[in-house]
Design a protein around this motif. Sequence first.
Motif, PDB file in Angstrom:
ATOM      1  N   PRO A   1      15.552  71.929  77.214  1.00  0.00           N
ATOM      2  CA  PRO A   1      16.030  72.543  75.966  1.00  0.00           C
ATOM      3  C   PRO A   1      15.255  73.782  75.555  1.00  0.00           C
ATOM      4  N   HIS A   2      13.990  73.902  75.988  1.00  0.00           N
ATOM      5  CA  HIS A   2      13.174  75.042  75.566  1.00  0.00           C
ATOM      6  C   HIS A   2      13.358  76.255  76.472  1.00  0.00           C
ATOM      7  N   MET A   3      14.120  76.091  77.575  1.00  0.00           N
ATOM      8  CA  MET A   3      14.349  77.191  78.508  1.00  0.00           C
ATOM      9  C   MET A   3      15.737  77.786  78.293  1.00  0.00           C
ATOM     10  N   SER A   4      15.880  79.053  78.594  1.00  0.00           N
ATOM     11  CA  SER A   4      17.193  79.682  78.558  1.00  0.00           C
ATOM     12  C   SER A   4      18.044  79.154  79.706  1.00  0.00           C
ATOM     13  N   VAL A   5      19.330  79.438  79.651  1.00  0.00           N
ATOM     14  CA  VAL A   5      20.233  79.064  80.745  1.00  0.00           C
ATOM     15  C   VAL A   5      19.750  79.676  82.058  1.00  0.00           C
ATOM     16  N   ARG A   6      19.335  80.927  82.004  1.00  0.00           N
ATOM     17  CA  ARG A   6      18.840  81.611  83.204  1.00  0.00           C
ATOM     18  C   ARG A   6      17.649  80.861  83.812  1.00  0.00           C
ATOM     19  N   LYS A   7      16.708  80.470  82.981  1.00  0.00           N
ATOM     20  CA  LYS A   7      15.521  79.782  83.492  1.00  0.00           C
ATOM     21  C   LYS A   7      15.861  78.373  83.982  1.00  0.00           C
ATOM     22  N   ASN A   8      16.790  77.709  83.288  1.00  0.00           N
ATOM     23  CA  ASN A   8      17.222  76.394  83.758  1.00  0.00           C
ATOM     24  C   ASN A   8      17.817  76.484  85.161  1.00  0.00           C
ATOM     25  N   MET A   9      18.622  77.495  85.399  1.00  0.00           N
ATOM     26  CA  MET A   9      19.288  77.625  86.692  1.00  0.00           C
ATOM     27  C   MET A   9      18.347  78.088  87.798  1.00  0.00           C
ATOM     28  N   SER A  10      17.325  78.829  87.444  1.00  0.00           N
ATOM     29  CA  SER A  10      16.420  79.372  88.478  1.00  0.00           C
ATOM     30  C   SER A  10      15.219  78.488  88.740  1.00  0.00           C
ATOM     31  N   TYR A  11      14.936  77.540  87.856  1.00  0.00           N
ATOM     32  CA  TYR A  11      13.699  76.763  87.941  1.00  0.00           C
ATOM     33  C   TYR A  11      13.583  76.010  89.264  1.00  0.00           C
ATOM     34  N   GLY A  12      14.661  75.348  89.677  1.00  0.00           N
ATOM     35  CA  GLY A  12      14.610  74.588  90.921  1.00  0.00           C
ATOM     36  C   GLY A  12      14.398  75.475  92.133  1.00  0.00           C
ATOM     37  N   LEU A  13      15.001  76.664  92.127  1.00  0.00           N
ATOM     38  CA  LEU A  13      14.822  77.589  93.243  1.00  0.00           C
ATOM     39  C   LEU A  13      13.369  78.043  93.368  1.00  0.00           C
ATOM     40  N   LYS A  14      12.743  78.280  92.238  1.00  0.00           N
ATOM     41  CA  LYS A  14      11.353  78.730  92.264  1.00  0.00           C
ATOM     42  C   LYS A  14      10.428  77.653  92.811  1.00  0.00           C
ATOM     43  N   LEU A  15      10.785  76.393  92.546  1.00  0.00           N
ATOM     44  CA  LEU A  15       9.938  75.288  93.011  1.00  0.00           C
ATOM     45  C   LEU A  15      10.150  74.946  94.474  1.00  0.00           C
ATOM     46  N   THR A  16      11.379  75.087  94.967  1.00  0.00           N
ATOM     47  CA  THR A  16      11.718  74.541  96.285  1.00  0.00           C
ATOM     48  C   THR A  16      12.016  75.593  97.347  1.00  0.00           C
ATOM     49  N   SER A  17      11.938  76.875  97.003  1.00  0.00           N
ATOM     50  CA  SER A  17      12.243  77.910  97.998  1.00  0.00           C
ATOM     51  C   SER A  17      11.184  79.003  97.953  1.00  0.00           C
TER      52      SER A  17
ATOM     53  N   ASP B   1      12.431  85.558  96.879  1.00  0.00           N
ATOM     54  CA  ASP B   1      11.782  86.455  95.928  1.00  0.00           C
ATOM     55  C   ASP B   1      12.582  86.484  94.625  1.00  0.00           C
ATOM     56  N   SER B   2      11.979  87.029  93.604  1.00  0.00           N
ATOM     57  CA  SER B   2      12.587  87.004  92.273  1.00  0.00           C
ATOM     58  C   SER B   2      13.913  87.755  92.233  1.00  0.00           C
ATOM     59  N   GLU B   3      14.031  88.813  93.035  1.00  0.00           N
ATOM     60  CA  GLU B   3      15.271  89.593  93.052  1.00  0.00           C
ATOM     61  C   GLU B   3      16.436  88.755  93.594  1.00  0.00           C
ATOM     62  N   GLU B   4      16.179  88.003  94.675  1.00  0.00           N
ATOM     63  CA  GLU B   4      17.224  87.171  95.260  1.00  0.00           C
ATOM     64  C   GLU B   4      17.578  86.016  94.325  1.00  0.00           C
ATOM     65  N   ILE B   5      16.579  85.441  93.678  1.00  0.00           N
ATOM     66  CA  ILE B   5      16.841  84.356  92.728  1.00  0.00           C
ATOM     67  C   ILE B   5      17.710  84.865  91.581  1.00  0.00           C
ATOM     68  N   THR B   6      17.381  86.038  91.057  1.00  0.00           N
ATOM     69  CA  THR B   6      18.172  86.626  89.980  1.00  0.00           C
ATOM     70  C   THR B   6      19.608  86.865  90.426  1.00  0.00           C
ATOM     71  N   ARG B   7      19.783  87.402  91.647  1.00  0.00           N
ATOM     72  CA  ARG B   7      21.128  87.665  92.159  1.00  0.00           C
ATOM     73  C   ARG B   7      21.934  86.369  92.245  1.00  0.00           C
ATOM     74  N   ARG B   8      21.321  85.307  92.776  1.00  0.00           N
ATOM     75  CA  ARG B   8      22.025  84.031  92.921  1.00  0.00           C
ATOM     76  C   ARG B   8      22.414  83.447  91.560  1.00  0.00           C
ATOM     77  N   VAL B   9      21.473  83.483  90.636  1.00  0.00           N
ATOM     78  CA  VAL B   9      21.729  82.901  89.325  1.00  0.00           C
ATOM     79  C   VAL B   9      22.851  83.653  88.618  1.00  0.00           C
ATOM     80  N   GLU B  10      22.798  84.965  88.620  1.00  0.00           N
ATOM     81  CA  GLU B  10      23.809  85.740  87.918  1.00  0.00           C
ATOM     82  C   GLU B  10      25.178  85.598  88.567  1.00  0.00           C
ATOM     83  N   ALA B  11      25.228  85.588  89.910  1.00  0.00           N
ATOM     84  CA  ALA B  11      26.507  85.437  90.604  1.00  0.00           C
ATOM     85  C   ALA B  11      27.107  84.066  90.336  1.00  0.00           C
TER      86      ALA B  11
END
Length: 404
Positions: free
Chosen positions: A120-136, A139-149
């Motif tokens: 609840p304390h994270m934005s939608v963007r951070k909720n969607m990217s959090y798992g990618l940051k932990l398990t992959s 880089d941040s650019e690719e994570i951003t591209r995936r989340v936005e797409a």
Amino acid sequence: MSKSNDNTETTTWTNRRGNEADAVPQRGDRESAPVTFENVRKVYDNRMVAVADFSARIEGGEFITIVGPSGSGKSTLLRMIAGLESISGGDILVGGESVKGVDPQDRGIAMVFQNYALYPHMSVRKNMSYGLKLTSDLDSEEITRRVEATAEMMGIGDYLDQRPGTLSGGQQQRVATGRAIVRDPALFLMDEPLSNLDAKLKIHMRTELQRIQDDLGTTTIYVTHDQHEALTMSDRIIVLDEGELQQFASPSEVYDQPVNRFVADFIGEPSMNFFDVTLDGHRLFAPGFEYSLGPDVAETVRGRQRDEALELGVRPEDISLSERGDITARVEVVENAGSDNYLYLDVGGSECTVRVSGNVDVTRGAELSISFEPDDIHIFDRATGENISPYIDSKAATTRSTTQ
């Protein structure tokens, strides 16, 4: 591409094979994983069996639904695949590799929960990217591209900087699903993801999930207590009862050719009608009526039955109002459901439900005649619950034929 609307909850999205194919996250080199269960068991406290010797194979890219009553082992089976429950016996293979001893984050699996499990304390963007940051190691650019797409595909692109608490239930469900999609998993697990939605939104999201799964081609195992979801969404359905596999077949086979009384009773709404009968010659005798079988059918049934007591089953929509006087019934209740009427009848002391057109005018207390065709009946051995109708032969190799 249109924005999700909080009032109508309508969304359009671009198929990955469409003009915006490059915008949708690609699966990369990972293939949709087949899943194999080899005599899987789950026992709690060395005495309570939640899943008993479950064996099945799910092909890569299939959409499989697991259904059963509360306590049947549906969610336990899903949690063992995900690594949230240990396996007491047997093995589970994902993509041909055993997952026993593999940490949940290393299994190539993404799970969508009933309560969405959003931070609840994270934005939608951070909720969607959090798992990618932990398990992959993306880089941040690719994570951003995936989340936005993915957010655009799910119709929540305008809400990336908002927190989950500001979104509707349908939008939160899209966030939870999108969070799973961005991980590019080999396998999706979904544990009653639509159960918190209202009826209209549930129908819409059911369609959305089917479209997304068709587009991504990812193997999906979906747990639900809603048999309508199972019948409309699945390539095949697993029916469980008390931790045991009852039937594993296509929706049409499970509905039209149930292997035992449990499946026949559990699948279908209203459920199948059952009448206690005995077979004498080629006729079935029940309180209030008798029914003639063809000689070949009667011979097959007699050769399979283990007990003299049988049950005759027929679905509500397969019973017709008749002028021939085959079976006499008394109308106890008339339930108007709009396009259909449901008639609740007394047939020789047995309850019977009939579905007829909504323009059929029948009143409570009326006496009428009903009939049904030989091709629409099911015959069950009462001692075993097994469907001993002749057509069930070809299904014996792929389904469990008894409840005991």
